[in-house]
Design an enzyme around this catalytic site. Structure first.
Site: not given
Ligand code: UDX
Length: 438
Positions: A30, A149, A255, A262, A265, A268
């Site tokens: 890095d 993922f 759900l 937020g 990932c 954006k």
């Molecule tokens: C996500 C994808 O799940 C993952 O597979 C990918 O590789 C990267 O992006 P991550 O950013 O770690 O992972 O978070 P994730 O668990 O998906 O949650 C994303 C956002 O959705 C969080 O802010 C969470 O609070 C929100 N969320 C999730 C909800 O508001 N409701 C839900 O039912 C589930």
């Protein structure tokens, strides 16, 4: 095998440590010297359960090293690209300049027969462009795309025991077979455990990643749209989600209505995906993702409105206890965090915000030093006119309404994640409000 990982952020650091845990010899590279120093000392530069443990083990075993000098990749035969692809300033499209820079820095150190493996989330078409660049530079290296993922908070588990592996291979059949054999060796442990493997071309592998995130984001915004309708009709979105979730075609996961998604990932990635579709002349196909984004952003506004309503129309100088800052629990990540955003918006309206979070205060303080912070939940609750729950950490889920009630000035709580049991909070004398909940 000897592997290199270029980019040691959330994705790369976890990948490097996990591959070493699986027995490979790995060097992580890095450009950020502070990050490399922390990682070399066995300290994860961010909060991720299990990472410190596997880092320490791998470093001690001698299988994992880190460097700021890309020349350290020499001797490795598989090189993972795990640098960030942030949103471009002022645009929806992704900034792939770090990926390009990583490839350029790698080129002088590649040997014929090496495999370069992209893990970063990129606009479809990037892999083909990079493969051409490797050819034009006469490296004799092959390129595969192998999206990641992993979920923050479960990153180590998701890397060591992935729910599927996806390989995007070169078009030439012999090159594809060579690249596949090499990846099979890297992922031998997961494959031996019968992890499903999906093999396709570069473009499909790139698309799989953004399609998965677009689907997840759509699922969350769908239920949040239902929450809006539930609110004006007196229905309950949690009961609704339970009921439709029993249909296996729909499923209950992702759900949960609330203040929305937020993180580094989903927001954006859906923006970059719709921008890429525009470039490809198919903008209309993904225009719904802009609505998914808009629904999501309106949740934060709605949360603030609910706080203002709960305080009788004015938050000025009212003490607001904000429980949570990270974009999700078990993370210190506040990138595009709806929780931090709600705290900032309330502060902007003149509220006296005291925010707390088990892991994300240092990152929040760096970005938003004007907010008030308390490391202890009880200190945040003390004297509060309203309590706002915005990240579903276990300790907030398990808050005792009676004990919390003894600390606050007014027993008013707005549950932005719909995780508390309304009955027990109301029984303890609280005015409880969820989002789209009765
Ligand atoms: C996500 C994808 O799940 C993952 O597979 C990918 O590789 C990267 O992006 P991550 O950013 O770690 O992972 O978070 P994730 O668990 O998906 O949650 C994303 C956002 O959705 C969080 O802010 C969470 O609070 C929100 N969320 C999730 C909800 O508001 N409701 C839900 O039912 C589930």
């Amino acid at each position: 095998m000897r592997l290199s990982v270029i980019g040691c952020g959330y994705l790369g650091a976890v990948h490097a440590a996990s591959m070493a845990e699986l027995g490979h010899e790995v060097v992580g590279v890095d450009v950020d010297a502070a990050k490399i120093a922390a990682l070399s000392a066995g300290r994860a530069p961010f909060f991720e359960p299990e990472l410190d443990g596997i880092l320490a083990r791998a470093i001690e075993s001698g299988r994992l090293t880190f460097s700021t000098d890309v020349a350290a990749v020499r001797g490795a035969s598989v090189h993972f690209i795990a640098v960030g692809t942030p949103q471009r300033r002022g645009e929806n499209a992704a900034d792939v300049s770090y990926v390009d820079a990583a490839i350029e820095s790698l080129i002088p150190h590649l040997s014929a027969g090496d495999l370069v493996v992209g893990k970063s989330t990129v606009p479809v078409g990037t892999a083909q462009r990079l493969a051409t660049r490797l050819d034009d530079a006469g490296t004799g290296a092959l390129l595969a795309w192998n999206p990641e993922f992993l979920r923050e908070g479960f990153a180590v588990e998701d890397t060591i025991h992935p729910d599927r592996l996806v390989y995007g291979l070169p078009d030439d059949a012999a090159d594809a077979a060579t690249a596949k054999a090499r990846l099979d060796e890297v992922y031998a442990a997961a494959l031996a455990a019968d992890t499903p493997l999906v093999v396709g071309d570069h473009a499909t592998a790139e698309l799989v990643k953004v399609a998965a995130n677009a689907f997840l984001a759509t699922k969350i915004s769908f239920i949040n749209a239902m929450a809006d309708i539930a609110e004006v009709t007196g229905a309950d979105v949690t009961t609704l989600a339970d009921a439709i979730g029993f249909d296996q075609r729909i499923g209950r996961r992702f759900l949960n209505a609330g203040i929305g998604f937020g993180g580094g990932c989903l927001p954006k990635d859906i923006r970059a995906f719709s921008a890429r579709a525009e470039e490809l002349g198919r903008g209309e196909s993904l225009r719904f993702l802009l609505e998914v984004d808009a629904i999501n952003m309106r949740r934060r506004e709605r949360m603030v409105e609910m706080v203002v309503e709960a305080l009788g129309g004015n938050v000025y100088k009212k003490k607001v206890a904000v429980l949570g800052l990270a974009f999700k629990p078990d993370s210190d990540d506040v990138r595009d965090s709806p929780a931090l955003d709600v705290a900032v918006r309330l502060n902007g309206l003149g509220a006296h915000v005291i925010a707390t979070d088990p892991a994300a205060i240092p990152n929040s303080l760096r970005l938003q030093p004007q907010l008030g912070f308390a490391t202890d939940t009880n200190d945040a609750l003390h004297g509060a006119d309203v309590v706002v729950l915005v990240t579903e950490w276990k300790e907030y889920r398990e808050l005792d309404p009676v004990a919390a009630g003894a600390l606050v000035r007014e027993k008013v709580i707005i549950d932005g994640r719909n995780i508390l049991d309304p009955t027990s909070w109301r029984d303890a004398g609280w005015n409880y409000r969820g989002m789209g909940r009765r």
